[in-house]
Design a protein around this motif. Structure first.
Motif, PDB file in Angstrom:
ATOM      1  N   GLY A 129       0.817  -1.212   0.000  1.00 39.47           N
ATOM      2  CA  GLY A 129       0.000   0.000   0.000  1.00 39.47           C
ATOM      3  C   GLY A 129       0.846   1.255   0.000  1.00 39.47           C
ATOM      4  O   GLY A 129       1.752   1.393   0.822  1.00 39.47           O
ATOM      5  N   VAL A 130       0.562   2.148  -0.935  1.00 38.04           N
ATOM      6  CA  VAL A 130       1.195   3.471  -0.957  1.00 38.04           C
ATOM      7  C   VAL A 130       0.100   4.462  -0.588  1.00 38.04           C
ATOM      8  O   VAL A 130      -0.826   4.699  -1.360  1.00 38.04           O
ATOM      9  CB  VAL A 130       1.785   3.806  -2.344  1.00 38.04           C
ATOM     10  CG1 VAL A 130       2.488   5.165  -2.309  1.00 38.04           C
ATOM     11  CG2 VAL A 130       2.751   2.714  -2.807  1.00 38.04           C
ATOM     12  N   MET A 131       0.187   4.989   0.626  1.00 34.18           N
ATOM     13  CA  MET A 131      -0.875   5.861   1.144  1.00 34.18           C
ATOM     14  C   MET A 131      -0.253   7.052   1.839  1.00 34.18           C
ATOM     15  O   MET A 131       0.784   6.926   2.489  1.00 34.18           O
ATOM     16  CB  MET A 131      -1.727   5.091   2.158  1.00 34.18           C
ATOM     17  CG  MET A 131      -2.442   3.901   1.576  1.00 34.18           C
ATOM     18  SD  MET A 131      -3.199   2.948   2.902  1.00 34.18           S
ATOM     19  CE  MET A 131      -4.565   2.223   2.033  1.00 34.18           C
ATOM     20  N   PRO A 132      -0.897   8.210   1.744  1.00 32.94           N
ATOM     21  CA  PRO A 132      -0.327   9.399   2.384  1.00 32.94           C
ATOM     22  C   PRO A 132      -0.267   9.255   3.901  1.00 32.94           C
ATOM     23  O   PRO A 132      -1.017   8.463   4.481  1.00 32.94           O
ATOM     24  CB  PRO A 132      -1.287  10.520   1.982  1.00 32.94           C
ATOM     25  CG  PRO A 132      -2.572   9.827   1.659  1.00 32.94           C
ATOM     26  CD  PRO A 132      -2.191   8.487   1.106  1.00 32.94           C
ATOM     27  N   THR A 169       5.425   7.609   0.662  1.00 32.67           N
ATOM     28  CA  THR A 169       5.970   8.225  -0.544  1.00 32.67           C
ATOM     29  C   THR A 169       6.947   7.269  -1.195  1.00 32.67           C
ATOM     30  O   THR A 169       7.829   6.739  -0.533  1.00 32.67           O
ATOM     31  CB  THR A 169       6.743   9.521  -0.206  1.00 32.67           C
ATOM     32  OG1 THR A 169       7.680   9.216   0.833  1.00 32.67           O
ATOM     33  CG2 THR A 169       5.813  10.608   0.251  1.00 32.67           C
ATOM     34  N   ALA A 170       6.775   7.071  -2.477  1.00 32.75           N
ATOM     35  CA  ALA A 170       7.717   6.216  -3.187  1.00 32.75           C
ATOM     36  C   ALA A 170       7.651   6.507  -4.680  1.00 32.75           C
ATOM     37  O   ALA A 170       6.592   6.481  -5.278  1.00 32.75           O
ATOM     38  CB  ALA A 170       7.383   4.750  -2.927  1.00 32.75           C
ATOM     39  N   THR A 171       8.814   6.795  -5.259  1.00 33.44           N
ATOM     40  CA  THR A 171       8.892   6.935  -6.712  1.00 33.44           C
ATOM     41  C   THR A 171       8.688   5.545  -7.313  1.00 33.44           C
ATOM     42  O   THR A 171       8.752   4.539  -6.598  1.00 33.44           O
ATOM     43  CB  THR A 171      10.289   7.439  -7.119  1.00 33.44           C
ATOM     44  OG1 THR A 171      11.256   6.457  -6.695  1.00 33.44           O
ATOM     45  CG2 THR A 171      10.613   8.777  -6.481  1.00 33.44           C
ATOM     46  N   ALA A 172       8.479   5.488  -8.618  1.00 33.05           N
ATOM     47  CA  ALA A 172       8.286   4.201  -9.289  1.00 33.05           C
ATOM     48  C   ALA A 172       9.492   3.293  -9.030  1.00 33.05           C
ATOM     49  O   ALA A 172       9.356   2.088  -8.799  1.00 33.05           O
ATOM     50  CB  ALA A 172       8.096   4.420 -10.786  1.00 33.05           C
ATOM     51  N   GLU A 173      10.673   3.895  -9.036  1.00 30.91           N
ATOM     52  CA  GLU A 173      11.915   3.151  -8.808  1.00 30.91           C
ATOM     53  C   GLU A 173      11.943   2.530  -7.409  1.00 30.91           C
ATOM     54  O   GLU A 173      12.280   1.365  -7.233  1.00 30.91           O
ATOM     55  CB  GLU A 173      13.090   4.136  -8.949  1.00 30.91           C
ATOM     56  CG  GLU A 173      14.390   3.510  -9.351  1.00 30.91           C
ATOM     57  CD  GLU A 173      15.399   4.587  -9.788  1.00 30.91           C
ATOM     58  OE1 GLU A 173      16.313   4.213 -10.519  1.00 30.91           O
ATOM     59  OE2 GLU A 173      15.268   5.760  -9.382  1.00 30.91           O
ATOM     60  N   VAL A 174      11.551   3.342  -6.421  1.00 29.82           N
ATOM     61  CA  VAL A 174      11.535   2.861  -5.036  1.00 29.82           C
ATOM     62  C   VAL A 174      10.466   1.776  -4.868  1.00 29.82           C
ATOM     63  O   VAL A 174      10.694   0.761  -4.197  1.00 29.82           O
ATOM     64  CB  VAL A 174      11.307   4.028  -4.043  1.00 29.82           C
ATOM     65  CG1 VAL A 174      11.053   3.518  -2.633  1.00 29.82           C
ATOM     66  CG2 VAL A 174      12.517   4.969  -4.043  1.00 29.82           C
ATOM     67  N   VAL A 206      -1.405  -4.376  -5.169  1.00 27.40           N
ATOM     68  CA  VAL A 206      -0.786  -3.060  -4.987  1.00 27.40           C
ATOM     69  C   VAL A 206      -1.880  -1.985  -5.048  1.00 27.40           C
ATOM     70  O   VAL A 206      -2.644  -1.941  -6.012  1.00 27.40           O
ATOM     71  CB  VAL A 206       0.283  -2.783  -6.065  1.00 27.40           C
ATOM     72  CG1 VAL A 206       0.922  -1.410  -5.857  1.00 27.40           C
ATOM     73  CG2 VAL A 206       1.358  -3.876  -6.039  1.00 27.40           C
ATOM     74  N   THR A 207      -1.948  -1.163  -4.007  1.00 28.45           N
ATOM     75  CA  THR A 207      -2.940  -0.093  -3.977  1.00 28.45           C
ATOM     76  C   THR A 207      -2.260   1.228  -3.683  1.00 28.45           C
ATOM     77  O   THR A 207      -1.464   1.331  -2.750  1.00 28.45           O
ATOM     78  CB  THR A 207      -3.999  -0.367  -2.882  1.00 28.45           C
ATOM     79  OG1 THR A 207      -4.682  -1.574  -3.228  1.00 28.45           O
ATOM     80  CG2 THR A 207      -5.004   0.749  -2.796  1.00 28.45           C
TER      81      THR A 207
END
Length: 198
Positions: free
Chosen positions: A36-39, A175-180, A195-196
């Motif tokens: 999960g990529v969440m603020p 926070t994560a760039t596509a690379e990270v 992946v969300t």
């Protein structure tokens, strides 16, 4: 009312999930890895705390910040959830007590600093437990492309390999760039994760 909504209401006092939370929780409950990529403030911790209370066995949460661990464990205890942490803020007798209580089955969630994962004493205890899930908080710390890189995070995959059976694995970051993001999935060896991004 299904199990996850019941837990949400009973332990955390919310009626509904925020966007993305339900999807990640369902994935974990069905045995799938999740990312999960969440603020910040977006409710990442609920995504692993709710499944931790529904899955059989216990959940190990890898977290880099002592203050964050302390706050979350306090909040969980207040809600009536058995939780503890192991990090450098504890004395040896306090750590021994946590380990005894772990083996007695008193905790559903254990927060651990990444540097402690491969310590002999910790491994000898955790191998005797049924670890249902390993949740990686602040997962950007695994990536050398990120500014929060913590070498201890590179040990997580090795730790997973030492367990008698592989638990479901979840990872969360604000926070994560596509690379990270690619790095996180790769270095933690997430298997076909849901992946969300919210």
């Amino acid at each position: 009312m299904d199990g996850k909504h019941q837990v949400l209401q009973e332990y955390f006092g919310y009626d509904t999930f925020r966007p993305g939370q339900g999807e990640l929780i369902d994935a974990l409950l069905s045995g799938r890895d999740a990312f999960g990529v969440m603020p910040t403030g977006g409710g990442k911790s609920l995504c692993y705390q709710v499944p931790a209370l529904l899955l059989p066995g216990m959940t190990v949460v890898v977290s880099p910040l002592i203050s964050l661990m302390r706050d979350q464990v306090l909040a969980l205890k207040k809600a009536g959830v058995g939780a503890a942490y192991l990090n450098s803020s504890l004395t040896q007798p306090q750590m021994d007590q946590v380990c005894r209580r772990l083996l007695a089955g008193e905790y559903r969630l254990l927060y651990v600093a990444p540097e402690r994962l491969l310590a002999d004493r910790f491994l000898s205890v955790v191998r005797q437990l049924d670890v249902a899930m390993v949740a990686v908080d602040e997962a950007q710390c695994v990536s050398q492309w990120g500014q929060d890189f913590r070498p201890g995070y590179l040990k997580i995959e090795e730790f997973l390999c030492t367990l008698p059976k592989r638990p479901v694995v979840s990872a969360f970051t604000a926070t994560a760039t596509a690379e990270v993001r690619d790095d996180i999935i790769d270095l933690l060896k997430l298997q076909d994760p849901v992946v969300t991004t919210t």
